[in-house]
Design a protein around this motif. Structure first.
Motif, PDB file in Angstrom:
ATOM      1  N   THR A   2      50.500  32.291  35.723  1.00 54.47           N
ATOM      2  CA  THR A   2      49.103  31.873  35.648  1.00 54.47           C
ATOM      3  C   THR A   2      48.199  33.032  36.034  1.00 54.47           C
ATOM      4  N   THR A   3      47.198  33.298  35.203  1.00 52.23           N
ATOM      5  CA  THR A   3      46.221  34.339  35.496  1.00 52.23           C
ATOM      6  C   THR A   3      44.997  33.696  36.129  1.00 52.23           C
ATOM      7  N   VAL A   4      44.641  34.176  37.319  1.00 50.53           N
ATOM      8  CA  VAL A   4      43.494  33.667  38.061  1.00 50.53           C
ATOM      9  C   VAL A   4      42.437  34.753  38.129  1.00 50.53           C
ATOM     10  N   GLY A   5      41.269  34.464  37.589  1.00 50.36           N
ATOM     11  CA  GLY A   5      40.131  35.358  37.757  1.00 50.36           C
ATOM     12  C   GLY A   5      39.406  35.004  39.037  1.00 50.36           C
ATOM     13  N   PHE A   6      39.091  36.011  39.857  1.00 47.28           N
ATOM     14  CA  PHE A   6      38.447  35.746  41.155  1.00 47.28           C
ATOM     15  C   PHE A   6      37.183  36.589  41.231  1.00 47.28           C
ATOM     16  N   ILE A   7      36.040  35.916  41.341  1.00 52.40           N
ATOM     17  CA  ILE A   7      34.738  36.587  41.381  1.00 52.40           C
ATOM     18  C   ILE A   7      34.120  36.380  42.761  1.00 52.40           C
ATOM     19  N   GLY A   8      33.959  37.470  43.499  1.00 55.79           N
ATOM     20  CA  GLY A   8      33.419  37.407  44.854  1.00 55.79           C
ATOM     21  C   GLY A   8      34.513  37.687  45.865  1.00 55.79           C
ATOM     22  N   LEU A   9      34.659  38.951  46.260  1.00 56.94           N
ATOM     23  CA  LEU A   9      35.772  39.378  47.116  1.00 56.94           C
ATOM     24  C   LEU A   9      35.285  39.816  48.487  1.00 56.94           C
ATOM     25  N   GLY A  10      34.411  39.009  49.076  1.00 57.78           N
ATOM     26  CA  GLY A  10      33.848  39.333  50.381  1.00 57.78           C
ATOM     27  C   GLY A  10      34.744  38.920  51.531  1.00 57.78           C
ATOM     28  N   VAL A  51      32.118  40.161  34.520  1.00 53.16           N
ATOM     29  CA  VAL A  51      32.549  38.763  34.511  1.00 53.16           C
ATOM     30  C   VAL A  51      33.322  38.460  33.243  1.00 53.16           C
ATOM     31  N   ALA A  52      32.872  39.017  32.122  1.00 50.63           N
ATOM     32  CA  ALA A  52      33.557  38.781  30.848  1.00 50.63           C
ATOM     33  C   ALA A  52      35.014  39.216  30.915  1.00 50.63           C
ATOM     34  N   GLU A  53      35.292  40.350  31.562  1.00 50.19           N
ATOM     35  CA  GLU A  53      36.672  40.829  31.697  1.00 50.19           C
ATOM     36  C   GLU A  53      37.496  39.889  32.560  1.00 50.19           C
ATOM     37  N   VAL A  54      36.877  39.302  33.570  1.00 45.64           N
ATOM     38  CA  VAL A  54      37.585  38.348  34.427  1.00 45.64           C
ATOM     39  C   VAL A  54      38.000  37.124  33.632  1.00 45.64           C
TER      40      VAL A  54
END
Length: 297
Positions: A2-10, A51-54
């Motif tokens: 499973t590929t998980v895109g994660f946006i926001g790595l704070g 974001v598009a790449e994610v």
């Protein structure tokens, strides 16, 4: 895989994404600052510049962003998640935002053929690192079940609390309780110090009784040392209490103690202390008592 895109790595998103890598997921990360993305790559994740790449090859996309406008922009904007999502994508917003924003995103996601959950978390940075977060999920039961293999890596308490927006409503209640607990703990420490009592011994016995709480066990030691390194910044708790205040007003609910704590947090942010951990409420409490104290080691 499973590929998980994660946006926001704070503070929260970074360790959460790293835990997904460790659990064997293919994680593609994106963040406004490149250093956080590089840190994920060092742990075995992959980098995305947009974001598009994610979203492009993701089965699941998670957002962990500071505020409602950030989520709206990343999800609903012209270059956002929904603009690039494949039909059937599972989108999970784990940020803390207004419930009405989560409901609007759910509607827009359905129109795009995307399954959406609002699944904010509680537990702070330590629980994000440990993978022991409490996760309150709003959306359909089927989508929550589909998300469980991912969510179970991130938390050990995962509860479906209702339809879209319900997760954020429960998170608002959580932030109300946490702020109240921290403020009362701050007052207790000032009270104990003023009477010359060994605060460490007092906190130990209080923790074993009805006054015990996760706030006490996780925050008291740092507060007694006057160390306010942010695990959760006062500025973010100020934002969250704004959500509580607005939602309570909309529902005609009275939160008198919550309103007082919200004002104390707002005062700290206004004077420039928003970067402190929310346990920094002790600093203001000491000053209000006329007992400012030097930092302890």
């Amino acid at each position: 895989m499973t590929t998980v895109g994660f946006i926001g790595l704070g503070i929260m998103g970074g360790p959460m994404a790293a835990n997904l890598v460790s659990a064997g997921f293919d994680v593609v990360g994106h963040n406004r600052s490149r250093a956080a993305v590089d840190a994920l790559v060092d742990k075995g994740g992959r980098a995305a510049g947009t974001v598009a790449e994610v979203v492009r090859d993701a089965d699941v996309v998670i957002t962990m962003l500071p505020d409602s406008p950030d989520v709206e922009d990343v999800v609903l904007g012209p270059g956002g998640v929904l603009a690039h999502a494949r039909a059937g994508l599972l989108f999970i917003d784990m940020s803390t935002v207004r419930p009405d924003v989560s409901r609007a995103i759910s509607v827009a996601a359905a129109e795009a053929g995307v399954r959406a959950l609002d699944a904010p978390v509680s537990g702070g940075e330590p629980a994000a690192i440990e993978g022991s977060l409490s996760i309150m999920a709003g959306g359909t039961a089927a989508d929550v079940d589909a998300a469980r293999p991912v969510l179970e890596v991130l938390g050990d308490t995962i509860v479906h609390v209702g339809p879209a927006g319900a997760g954020q409503t429960v998170k608002a209640a959580n932030q109300l309780v946490v702020a109240g607990n921290i403020q009362l703990l701050a007052e207790a420490i000032v009270f104990l110090d003023a009477h010359g009592v060994d605060a460490a011994a007092a906190i130990e016995v209080l923790g074993g009784g009805l006054a015990g709480s996760t706030v006490l066990s996780r925050k008291a030691a740092g507060m007694m040392r006057r160390q306010y390194t942010p695990g959760f910044r006062l500025a973010l708790h100020h934002k969250d209490l704004g959500i509580v205040t607005a939602a309570a007003r909309d529902a005609g609910v009275i939160t008198p103690l919550g309103a007082v704590v919200a004002q104390l947090v707002a005062a700290m942010v206004a004077r420039g202390d928003g970067g402190l951990d929310h346990s920094g409420l002790l600093k203001l409490t000491e000053e209000l008592a006329g007992l400012p104290r030097a930092p302890r080691t």
